[in-house]
Design an enzyme around this catalytic site. Structure first.
Site, PDB file in Angstrom:
ATOM      1  N   LYS A 102       2.378  -3.379   7.191  1.00 25.20           N
ATOM      2  CA  LYS A 102       2.669  -3.383   5.702  1.00 25.20           C
ATOM      3  C   LYS A 102       4.089  -3.271   5.665  1.00 25.20           C
ATOM      4  O   LYS A 102       5.038  -3.914   4.698  1.00 25.20           O
ATOM      5  CB  LYS A 102       1.570  -2.855   4.985  1.00 25.20           C
ATOM      6  CG  LYS A 102       0.253  -3.344   4.987  1.00 25.20           C
ATOM      7  CD  LYS A 102       0.176  -4.615   4.465  1.00 25.20           C
ATOM      8  CE  LYS A 102       0.349  -4.583   2.834  1.00 25.20           C
ATOM      9  NZ  LYS A 102       0.028  -6.206   2.485  1.00 25.20           N
ATOM     10  N   THR A 116       0.855  -1.242  -0.113  1.00 21.76           N
ATOM     11  CA  THR A 116      -0.104   0.041  -0.120  1.00 21.76           C
ATOM     12  C   THR A 116       0.815   1.351   0.070  1.00 21.76           C
ATOM     13  O   THR A 116       2.002   1.290   0.371  1.00 21.76           O
ATOM     14  CB  THR A 116      -1.020  -0.093   1.116  1.00 21.76           C
ATOM     15  OG1 THR A 116      -1.446   1.382   1.368  1.00 21.76           O
ATOM     16  CG2 THR A 116      -0.031  -0.339   2.548  1.00 21.76           C
ATOM     17  N   ASP A 117       0.226   2.407  -0.502  1.00 22.46           N
ATOM     18  CA  ASP A 117       1.053   3.623  -0.522  1.00 22.46           C
ATOM     19  C   ASP A 117       1.021   4.277   0.827  1.00 22.46           C
ATOM     20  O   ASP A 117       1.707   5.139   1.384  1.00 22.46           O
ATOM     21  CB  ASP A 117       0.344   4.803  -1.562  1.00 22.46           C
ATOM     22  CG  ASP A 117      -1.005   5.183  -1.024  1.00 22.46           C
ATOM     23  OD1 ASP A 117      -1.600   4.514  -0.339  1.00 22.46           O
ATOM     24  OD2 ASP A 117      -1.573   6.131  -1.739  1.00 22.46           O
ATOM     25  N   GLU A 118       0.380   3.483   1.922  1.00 20.12           N
ATOM     26  CA  GLU A 118       0.218   3.988   3.294  1.00 20.12           C
ATOM     27  C   GLU A 118       1.620   3.832   4.100  1.00 20.12           C
ATOM     28  O   GLU A 118       2.047   4.534   5.030  1.00 20.12           O
ATOM     29  CB  GLU A 118      -0.729   3.386   4.043  1.00 20.12           C
ATOM     30  CG  GLU A 118      -2.382   3.648   3.361  1.00 20.12           C
ATOM     31  CD  GLU A 118      -3.539   3.548   4.495  1.00 20.12           C
ATOM     32  OE1 GLU A 118      -3.429   3.433   5.508  1.00 20.12           O
ATOM     33  OE2 GLU A 118      -4.480   3.159   3.838  1.00 20.12           O
ATOM     34  N   TYR A 177      -1.789  -0.736  11.132  1.00 15.14           N
ATOM     35  CA  TYR A 177      -1.966  -1.442   9.704  1.00 15.14           C
ATOM     36  C   TYR A 177      -0.692  -1.115   8.658  1.00 15.14           C
ATOM     37  O   TYR A 177       0.013  -2.005   8.255  1.00 15.14           O
ATOM     38  CB  TYR A 177      -3.071  -1.039   9.009  1.00 15.14           C
ATOM     39  CG  TYR A 177      -3.164  -1.168   7.457  1.00 15.14           C
ATOM     40  CD1 TYR A 177      -3.286  -2.323   7.007  1.00 15.14           C
ATOM     41  CD2 TYR A 177      -3.107  -0.309   6.693  1.00 15.14           C
ATOM     42  CE1 TYR A 177      -3.133  -2.892   5.477  1.00 15.14           C
ATOM     43  CE2 TYR A 177      -3.307  -0.281   5.303  1.00 15.14           C
ATOM     44  CZ  TYR A 177      -3.256  -1.680   4.716  1.00 15.14           C
ATOM     45  OH  TYR A 177      -3.145  -1.977   3.359  1.00 15.14           O
TER      46      TYR A 177
HETATM   47  N1  LIG Z   1      -8.136  -1.978  -0.418  1.00 14.73           N
HETATM   48  C1  LIG Z   1      -6.873  -1.078  -0.625  1.00 14.73           C
HETATM   49  O1  LIG Z   1      -7.475  -0.056  -0.822  1.00 14.73           O
HETATM   50  C2  LIG Z   1      -5.544  -1.380  -0.645  1.00 14.73           C
HETATM   51  C3  LIG Z   1      -4.760  -0.487  -1.341  1.00 14.73           C
HETATM   52  C4  LIG Z   1      -3.371  -0.883  -1.627  1.00 14.73           C
HETATM   53  C5  LIG Z   1      -3.105  -2.253  -1.370  1.00 14.73           C
HETATM   54  N2  LIG Z   1      -3.475  -2.975  -0.518  1.00 14.73           N
HETATM   55  C6  LIG Z   1      -3.352  -4.338  -0.299  1.00 14.73           C
HETATM   56  O2  LIG Z   1      -3.950  -5.273  -0.900  1.00 14.73           O
HETATM   57  C7  LIG Z   1      -4.149  -6.414  -0.380  1.00 14.73           C
HETATM   58  C8  LIG Z   1      -5.459  -6.937  -0.395  1.00 14.73           C
HETATM   59  O3  LIG Z   1      -6.277  -5.891   0.030  1.00 14.73           O
HETATM   60  P1  LIG Z   1      -7.674  -6.002   0.191  1.00 14.73           P
HETATM   61  O4  LIG Z   1      -8.523  -4.584   0.255  1.00 14.73           O
HETATM   62  O5  LIG Z   1      -8.357  -7.114  -0.807  1.00 14.73           O
HETATM   63  O6  LIG Z   1      -7.923  -6.939   1.812  1.00 14.73           O
HETATM   64  P2  LIG Z   1      -9.258  -7.578   2.094  1.00 14.73           P
HETATM   65  O7  LIG Z   1      -9.249  -7.402   3.649  1.00 14.73           O
HETATM   66  O8  LIG Z   1     -10.393  -7.231   1.309  1.00 14.73           O
HETATM   67  O9  LIG Z   1      -8.909  -9.178   1.876  1.00 14.73           O
HETATM   68  C9  LIG Z   1      -8.098  -9.785   2.469  1.00 14.73           C
HETATM   69  C10 LIG Z   1      -8.032 -11.074   2.245  1.00 14.73           C
HETATM   70  O10 LIG Z   1      -6.983 -11.918   3.050  1.00 14.73           O
HETATM   71  C11 LIG Z   1      -7.334 -12.954   3.577  1.00 14.73           C
HETATM   72  N3  LIG Z   1      -6.671 -13.204   4.864  1.00 14.73           N
HETATM   73  C12 LIG Z   1      -6.552 -12.481   5.958  1.00 14.73           C
HETATM   74  N4  LIG Z   1      -5.782 -13.062   6.808  1.00 14.73           N
HETATM   75  C13 LIG Z   1      -5.304 -14.199   6.158  1.00 14.73           C
HETATM   76  C14 LIG Z   1      -4.348 -15.276   6.624  1.00 14.73           C
HETATM   77  N5  LIG Z   1      -3.755 -15.197   7.930  1.00 14.73           N
HETATM   78  N6  LIG Z   1      -4.206 -16.321   5.696  1.00 14.73           N
HETATM   79  C15 LIG Z   1      -4.537 -16.411   4.608  1.00 14.73           C
HETATM   80  N7  LIG Z   1      -5.604 -15.314   4.250  1.00 14.73           N
HETATM   81  C16 LIG Z   1      -5.757 -14.341   5.015  1.00 14.73           C
HETATM   82  C17 LIG Z   1      -8.701 -12.625   4.047  1.00 14.73           C
HETATM   83  O11 LIG Z   1      -9.818 -13.732   4.195  1.00 14.73           O
HETATM   84  C18 LIG Z   1      -9.516 -11.965   2.780  1.00 14.73           C
HETATM   85  O12 LIG Z   1      -9.934 -12.796   1.748  1.00 14.73           O
HETATM   86  C19 LIG Z   1      -3.440  -6.205   0.964  1.00 14.73           C
HETATM   87  O13 LIG Z   1      -2.402  -6.888   1.331  1.00 14.73           O
HETATM   88  C20 LIG Z   1      -3.546  -4.837   1.300  1.00 14.73           C
HETATM   89  O14 LIG Z   1      -2.569  -4.365   2.077  1.00 14.73           O
HETATM   90  C21 LIG Z   1      -5.065  -2.619  -0.442  1.00 14.73           C
END
Ligand SMILES: NC(=O)c1ccc[n+]([C@@H]2O[C@H](COP(=O)([O-])OP(=O)(O)OC[C@H]3O[C@@H](n4cnc5c(N)ncnc54)[C@H](O)[C@@H]3O)[C@@H](O)[C@H]2O)c1
Length: 363
Positions: free
Chosen positions: A165, A135-137, A161
């Site tokens: 990350k 993430t950009d955070e 969080y």
């Molecule tokens: N949502 C955003 O805006 C955003 C932006 C940039 C980066 N990200 C990154 O992208 C990735 C996905 O984000 P998202 O919004 O889809 O998250 P989300 O919370 O919607 O999904 C996370 C998934 O990971 C699974 N999970 C959690 N803990 C687990 C574990 N211990 N073992 C296996 N599976 C596990 C959950 O069941 C879920 O399906 C993350 O790494 C997040 O940091 C998200």
């Protein structure tokens, strides 16, 4: 050779968009490896789950023997690592799960993948990719109004969080420097779009507005985020895993900087257009009296709330030819329409039924 990709967190918001893209628009075989926490929702994969190129493993990334078994059975050519605890507010209320999954889980996965990768033939070893999605955070707050996060911006995370990350990003890069694991890292701005869990800002506002409930805005709503439509992100990730240069980091963003209040107001305006309050119309004009904007409520700001994030995504555009297809206006319109057209998906989330079994399998 057919590409075989393990997507961790494939039942989440972005992971499910990646799985759908890999199955529907590309030729990959995909193994979705997901623990199914509250954020994991197999309903989001209903359109691909019957594909012979898709399979699902319910596994925790902290469980090394289970990871070893999946790697040995599926024999991936790449791993795209999205599994994480991802909600900032939850990380403030209870950081432990974030440390466990995002740091210990990423470490456990890296070690498991390293054991598997070490056992590959030289050619397969060189072609293998471990793509870490971040993430950009991790970059923290931007002071100036013109500044942008680049791939070389120093890390300065603010929340549990983003700190967890940031730690995982460091581990992934160390596994390349120390052990030679062929890694790629991407850091992306805020995503929005279909299948987004209702605790996040945009779906939360859409669903509260439809229910006539208050629309909470932290502080004065002036925090700036750079928004990217989730399917644009999924396309970018597939470009990076297919063509990215090992060891490189790519920032991914939408060139869509908006204040939070502006986001909420735009959703209200779209809903005013698409679902005007039916029983509350001006008799002469036929237009609704009330705007959903009247539901906006300012609430106490979150501690450690970063003021501004903005991504410089010129490297991925220059080197891999990726750029977003959606503007914030087109993407948000699609998103609002999707929530209006897919009530069954979010009603099953709100009722908790999504955790009981697949859509269509309920009594
Ligand atoms: N949502 C955003 O805006 C955003 C932006 C940039 C980066 N990200 C990154 O992208 C990735 C996905 O984000 P998202 O919004 O889809 O998250 P989300 O919370 O919607 O999904 C996370 C998934 O990971 C699974 N999970 C959690 N803990 C687990 C574990 N211990 N073992 C296996 N599976 C596990 C959950 O069941 C879920 O399906 C993350 O790494 C997040 O940091 C998200």
């Amino acid at each position: 050779m057919v590409g075989k990709i393990i997507v961790t967190g494939g039942a989440g918001f972005i992971g499910s968009a990646v799985v759908r893209h890999l199955i529907n628009n590309m030729d990959f075989e995909v193994a979705n490896l997901d623990k199914l926490t509250y954020a994991g929702n197999l309903d989001s994969l209903a359109s691909v789950s019957d594909s012979p190129r898709y399979r699902f493993y319910q596994v925790d990334i902290c469980d090394a023997p289970a990871l070893d078994a999946v790697l040995a059975e599926f024999k991936p050519t790449a791993v795209m690592h999205l599994a994480a605890e991802s909600h900032v507010d939850r990380s403030i209320d209870g950081p432990a799960d974030f440390i466990q999954t995002n740091i210990v889980g990423t470490y456990t996965l890296l070690e498991s993948v390293r054991r598997y990768w070490n056992g590959l033939a030289e050619e397969s070893k060189a072609a293998f990719r471990f793509h870490h999605i971040s993430t950009d955070e991790v970059y923290g707050d931007l002071e100036g109004t013109e500044d942008l996060f680049t791939e070389t911006t120093s890390y300065a995370p603010s929340s549990p969080y983003s700190a967890s990350k940031a730690s995982s990003d460091h581990l992934v890069r160390a596994w390349q420097r120390t052990y030679g694991l062929p890694v790629l890292v991407t850091n992306c701005s805020n995503n929005y779009g279909p299948y987004h869990f209702p605790e996040k800002l945009i779906p939360h506002v859409i669903l509260n507005a439809l229910a006539g409930k208050p629309l909470p805005v932290y502080g004065d709503g002036s925090q700036i985020r750079d928004w990217l439509y989730v399917e644009d992100h999924a396309r970018a990730l597939c470009e990076v895993v297919s063509r990215g240069v090992v060891g490189e980091t790519y920032n991914i963003g939408g060139h869509n900087e908006k204040r939070n209040l502006q986001v909420v107001e735009t959703i209200c305006d779209l809903l005013d257009e698409l679902v005007p309050g039916a029983d509350d119309r001006d008799e002469r004009t036929g237009r609704p009296h009330r705007s959903y904007r009247e539901l906006i409520t300012f609430v106490k700001d979150r501690p450690g709330h970063d003021r501004r994030y903005a991504i410089d995504a010129s490297k991925i555009e220059r080197e891999l030819g990726w750029k977003p297809e959606e503007t914030f206006e087109t993407g948000l319109r699609k998103t609002v329409q999707w929530y209006l057209d897919n009530r069954n998906w979010w009603q099953r989330v709100l009722s908790g039924d999504y955790r009981l079994g697949r859509l269509g399998e309920q009594a």
